[in-house]
Design a protein around this motif. Structure first.
Motif, PDB file in Angstrom:
ATOM      1  N   MET A   1      -5.885   8.725   1.992  1.00 61.58           N
ATOM      2  CA  MET A   1      -5.277   8.801   0.609  1.00 61.58           C
ATOM      3  C   MET A   1      -6.342   9.703  -0.306  1.00 61.58           C
ATOM      4  SD  MET A   1      -3.411   5.318  -0.434  1.00 61.58           S
ATOM      5  CE  MET A   1      -1.744   5.254  -0.085  1.00 61.58           C
TER       6      MET A   1
ATOM      7  N   THR B   1       0.632  -1.117   0.146  1.00 59.49           N
ATOM      8  CA  THR B   1       0.006  -0.020  -0.121  1.00 59.49           C
ATOM      9  C   THR B   1       0.969   1.308  -0.025  1.00 59.49           C
ATOM     10  OG1 THR B   1      -1.647  -1.053   1.223  1.00 59.49           O
ATOM     11  CG2 THR B   1      -1.630   1.268   1.285  1.00 59.49           C
ATOM     12  N   LEU B   2       2.123   1.052   0.850  1.00 64.25           N
ATOM     13  CA  LEU B   2       2.734   2.532   0.859  1.00 64.25           C
ATOM     14  C   LEU B   2       3.772   2.627  -0.223  1.00 64.25           C
ATOM     15  CD1 LEU B   2       3.410   2.231   4.737  1.00 64.25           C
ATOM     16  CD2 LEU B   2       1.983   3.798   3.603  1.00 64.25           C
TER      17      LEU B   2
ATOM     18  N   ASP C   1      10.707   9.781   0.008  1.00 62.10           N
ATOM     19  CA  ASP C   1      10.416   8.271  -0.030  1.00 62.10           C
ATOM     20  C   ASP C   1      11.741   7.673   1.060  1.00 62.10           C
ATOM     21  OD1 ASP C   1       8.213   7.202  -1.200  1.00 62.10           O
ATOM     22  OD2 ASP C   1       9.449   5.953  -2.533  1.00 62.10           O
TER      23      ASP C   1
ATOM     24  N   GLU D   1       0.646   3.676  -3.118  1.00 66.30           N
ATOM     25  CA  GLU D   1       1.035   5.447  -2.894  1.00 66.30           C
ATOM     26  C   GLU D   1       1.246   6.233  -4.406  1.00 66.30           C
ATOM     27  OE1 GLU D   1       2.936   8.708  -0.468  1.00 66.30           O
ATOM     28  OE2 GLU D   1       4.085   7.383  -1.557  1.00 66.30           O
ATOM     29  N   GLN D   2       1.381   5.183  -5.480  1.00 68.46           N
ATOM     30  CA  GLN D   2       1.868   5.619  -6.716  1.00 68.46           C
ATOM     31  C   GLN D   2       0.394   6.205  -7.597  1.00 68.46           C
ATOM     32  OE1 GLN D   2       5.542   2.848  -7.512  1.00 68.46           O
ATOM     33  NE2 GLN D   2       3.872   2.799  -8.862  1.00 68.46           N
TER      34      GLN D   2
ATOM     35  N   THR E   1      -2.515  -4.802  -1.480  1.00 76.92           N
ATOM     36  CA  THR E   1      -2.959  -3.643  -0.827  1.00 76.92           C
ATOM     37  C   THR E   1      -4.179  -3.553  -0.444  1.00 76.92           C
ATOM     38  OG1 THR E   1      -3.784  -2.776  -3.171  1.00 76.92           O
ATOM     39  CG2 THR E   1      -1.322  -2.288  -2.701  1.00 76.92           C
TER      40      THR E   1
ATOM     41  N   CYS F   1      -2.805  10.446  -4.289  1.00 79.00           N
ATOM     42  CA  CYS F   1      -2.980   9.530  -3.145  1.00 79.00           C
ATOM     43  C   CYS F   1      -1.612   9.498  -2.256  1.00 79.00           C
ATOM     44  CB  CYS F   1      -3.120   7.970  -3.609  1.00 79.00           C
ATOM     45  SG  CYS F   1      -4.815   7.775  -3.915  1.00 79.00           S
ATOM     46  N   GLN F   2      -0.708  10.511  -2.561  1.00 78.40           N
ATOM     47  CA  GLN F   2       0.490  10.592  -1.745  1.00 78.40           C
ATOM     48  C   GLN F   2       0.202  11.125  -0.459  1.00 78.40           C
ATOM     49  OE1 GLN F   2       0.189  11.867  -5.250  1.00 78.40           O
ATOM     50  NE2 GLN F   2       1.071   9.797  -5.614  1.00 78.40           N
ATOM     51  N   LEU F   3       1.013  10.522   0.432  1.00 81.02           N
ATOM     52  CA  LEU F   3       1.105  10.723   1.837  1.00 81.02           C
ATOM     53  C   LEU F   3       2.465  11.258   2.498  1.00 81.02           C
ATOM     54  CD1 LEU F   3      -0.446   7.143   3.091  1.00 81.02           C
ATOM     55  CD2 LEU F   3      -1.742   9.139   2.645  1.00 81.02           C
TER      56      LEU F   3
ATOM     57  N   LYS G   1       2.058   7.893   6.707  1.00 85.32           N
ATOM     58  CA  LYS G   1       2.787   6.583   6.299  1.00 85.32           C
ATOM     59  C   LYS G   1       3.099   5.849   7.380  1.00 85.32           C
ATOM     60  CE  LYS G   1       5.013   7.524   1.540  1.00 85.32           C
ATOM     61  NZ  LYS G   1       6.091   7.455   0.917  1.00 85.32           N
TER      62      LYS G   1
END
Length: 500
Positions: A276, A11-12, A54, A16-17, A228, A21-23, A28
Motif C-alpha cells: 500500500m 484492511t481490504l 471491487d 484501502e479507502q 485493520t 493505498c489502492q491495491l 488484494k
C-alpha cells in the motif's frame, strides 16, 4: 473456559479507502491469504457495488481463501445487496454487511429523513439480505453519536429481522472510552434478544482512542472487533489488529482469546505497508521500527540484566526474528523465494525473476538486504508499459554550490533530456523533469521514509501531486533518495497521463 473474540479485518475495505493505498486484485489476494494465515475470522473483502474492480476482487478473494468468512459491504439498498450476493457466490462462508446511519446528524443531514423511516429501512435491508445468506451483519453508522435509547430500538429491530451480528461503529472517533463502554453495556442490558447476536466494535482513531474504545467495548460484552493491519483507514485510521491481539495475549487473566497467530503479525504488517506504500511510523505500537528498540542508557542496562524490566512482549511473539537468513549479493533465487514466503509473499516464477534482478542490483549497493527491502521490491510497481520512464539522472550538489540536475526520460519510446538548477538536489531534479513534462503540476505532499536504518538504506518516497484539479499519489524507492523522489514524481505523472 476462555471467551472467544472474533477478529473481523477490514484492511481490504476500510483500509484501502486511504488515498494512494489502492491495491489491484492480485495484491488484494496476496493480503487476503496473509490474513488467512494470520488467523483472521472474517475478511471484509470490499464494497462490490462501488466499482467493477471491487466486485471482481470480492469474487477472486472468495476463491483464494478457505476458512475465513468473506464479507461484502452494502448500503441499506436492495441493489447493493443483490450485487454483494453475486460477488460472494464463490465464498465458502458468506456474510453480507448492510446498514445505515442512525445518529441524528446522519438522519437529518445525510438522509433528510426521520428516525422512524430509518428504522423501517434498517429492518427492510436486514430482511432482504437474510433472503440470500444466513449470516447478516448490520451496522448502525455513527452509533458513537447516536442516542442510546434509539440505538437500542434499532439494534433490537434488526436482530428480530435476522441480523446475526450488530456493528456499533464509532464512525467519527468521537466517543470517550468510558462512554463507549457504557453504550455497549446499555445495549446488553436493554435490547430484547441481544444474546441471539454478536455485538461488534468498529472504532476510528480521530482522537487517538480507537484501540482504547475497542478494548472497552470488548470488556462491556462485544465479541467481535473490526480492525485493520497497522491501523490504516480513513482519516486517522482504525483500531489496529496487532494492538488488540497483543493486549489480550499479554493480559491472559482477562480470559479472552483470539484465533490470531501472533508470530505472523510483523511480516503481515510489513507486507501491507509495502503493497500500500503506507509507511509505518517508527514509534507505532507492536510493529514500529522502535517498538523493541532501547536507546536510553538506563533502559539498556535494565534490559541487559533482565529483558522483562522493559519488555512486556517477546519480539519473536509478533514475528520479529533477529536470526533470519541474511540476504546478500551472493544469495540465490531460492534464498530470496524463501524469505518472501516466510513474509507471506509467493510470486509466480516470471515475477520472481524480475524481483531477483532488482534484488541483485540492490544487494550490490547494500551490505545486507532486509525483509523490509525484499517486501518493497516485491510490492514495487515494475510495469514496463508505463508511458514515462526514467532513463538517467545526474545531480551535482554540495555546500556553497548551486544544485544542478540533468535528466533523461523515455516517453513512449522517445528520448528527452533536460537540465535545471534548484534549491537542493530534489528541487533541481524535479525542475528538470518539468521542463520535459510541460504541465501545471503542484507538489502537495512529500514524505521520505528509511526502510530500516543505515547510510546505505533504501529510501521510500511518497508524493502527492495536484494536476488539473485532481490529486495523484506516487511512490519511489531507491538507495539514492533523489532518484527515489524523481521516480515517485514520475509515478504520479504516469497515473494522470493515462487519463489524458
Amino acid at each position: 473456559m476462555s471467551d472467544r473474540l472474533f477478529i473481523f479485518d477490514t484492511t481490504l475495505r476500510d483500509g484501502e479507502q486511504v488515498p494512494g493505498c489502492q491495491l489491484n486484485t492480485v495484491e488484494k489476494i496476496q493480503v487476503a491469504k496473509a490474513l488467512e494465515q494470520l488467523g483472521v475470522d472474517v475478511i471484509e473483502a470490499g464494497f462490490p457495488v462501488s466499482s467493477p474492480g471491487d466486485f471482481n476482487s470480492v469474487i477472486e478473494i472468495s476463491k483464494a481463501v478457505t476458512w475465513p468468512v468473506i464479507c461484502a459491504l452494502t448500503r441499506a439498498v436492495e441493489h447493493d445487496i443483490d450485487v454483494a450476493f453475486e460477488a460472494l457466490k464463490y465464498a465458502k462462508h458468506k456474510r453480507i454487511h448492510t446498514g445505515i446511519g442512525t445518529s441524528d446528524e446522519h438522519i437529518q443531514f445525510k438522509f433528510n429523513s426521520t428516525r422512524e423511516e430509518i428504522l423501517e429501512r434498517a429492518v427492510a435491508a436486514t430482511k432482504y439480505a437474510k433472503r440470500f445468506v444466513d449470516d447478516v451483519e448490520f451496522y448502525c453508522e455513527d452509533a458513537g453519536r447516536t442516542d442510546n435509547e434509539y440505538l437500542a430500538r434499532v439494534v433490537e429491530a434488526v436482530i428480530k429481522a435476522g441480523a446475526t451480528v450488530v456493528n456499533i461503529p464509532d464512525t467519527t472517533g468521537y466517543c470517550l472510552p468510558q462512554e463507549y463502554f457504557e453504550k455497549i453495556k446499555y445495549l446488553k442490558e436493554h435490547v430484547d434478544g441481544i444474546d441471539r447476536a454478536i455485538i461488534s466494535t468498529h472504532c476510528h482513531n480521530d482522537l487517538g482512542m480507537a484501540t482504547a474504545n475497542t478494548f472497552n467495548g470488548v470488556m462491556a460484552g462485544a465479541r467481535q472487533v473490526e480492525v485493520t493491519i497497522n491501523g490504516i483507514g480513513e482519516r486517522a485510521g482504525n483500531t489496529s489488529l496487532e494492538e488488540i491481539a497483543m493486549i489480550l495475549k499479554c493480559h491472559k487473566g482477562l480470559g479472552i482469546d483470539t484465533n490470531i497467530n501472533t508470530t505472523k503479525i510483523y511480516p503481515t504488517s510489513r507486507m501491507v505497508s509495502s503493497l500500500m506504500n503506507m509507511p509505518v511510523q517508527p514509534n507505532k505500537a507492536i510493529v514500529g521500527r522502535n517498538a523493541f528498540a532501547h536507546s536510553s542508557g538506563i533502559h539498556q542496562d535494565g534490559v541487559l540484566k533482565n529483558v522483562h524490566t522493559y519488555e512486556i512482549m517477546d519480539p519473536k511473539d509478533v514475528g520479529i526474528d533477529d536470526n533470519s537468513i541474511v540476504l546478500t549479493a551472493r544469495s540465490g533465487r531460492a534464498a530470496l523465494k524463501h524469505r518472501l514466503h516466510v513474509n507471506g509473499v509467493d510470486l509466480e516464477e516470471e515475477k520472481l525473476d524480475k524481483v531477483y534482478e532488482k534484488f541483485l542490483v540492490l544487494a550490490d549497493q547494500k551490505k545486507e538486504v532486509t525483509d523490509a527491502d525484499v517486501l518493497m521490491l516485491a510490492g514495487a510497481d515494475m510495469a514496463d508499459t508505463h508511458a514515462v520512464r526514467l532513463d538517467f539522472l545526474q545531480v551535482t550538489t554540495g555546500k556553497g554550490v548551486k544544485s544542478v540536475a540533468s535528466i533523461g526520460l523515455d516517453i513512449s519510446g522517445q528520448k528527452f533530456e533536460a537540465a535545471a538548477s534548484g534549491n537542493g538536489p530534489v528541487d533541481a531534479a524535479i525542475k528538470a523533469l518539468k521542463k520535459i513534462i510541460m504541465k501545471q503540476m503542484t507538489l502537495k505532499e512529500f514524505t521520505i521514509q528509511a526502510i530500516s536504518k543505515g547510510s546505505d538504506d533504501v529510501g521510500k518516497v511518497h508524493m502527492q501531486v495536484e494536476y488539473d484539479g485532481s490529486l495523484y499519489y506516487g511512490f519511489g524507492a531507491n538507495t539514492d533518495i533523489v532518484t527515489a523522489s524523481v521516480e515517485a514524481y514520475i509515478d504520479c505523472i504516469n497515473k494522470f497521463k493515462v487519463e489524458d
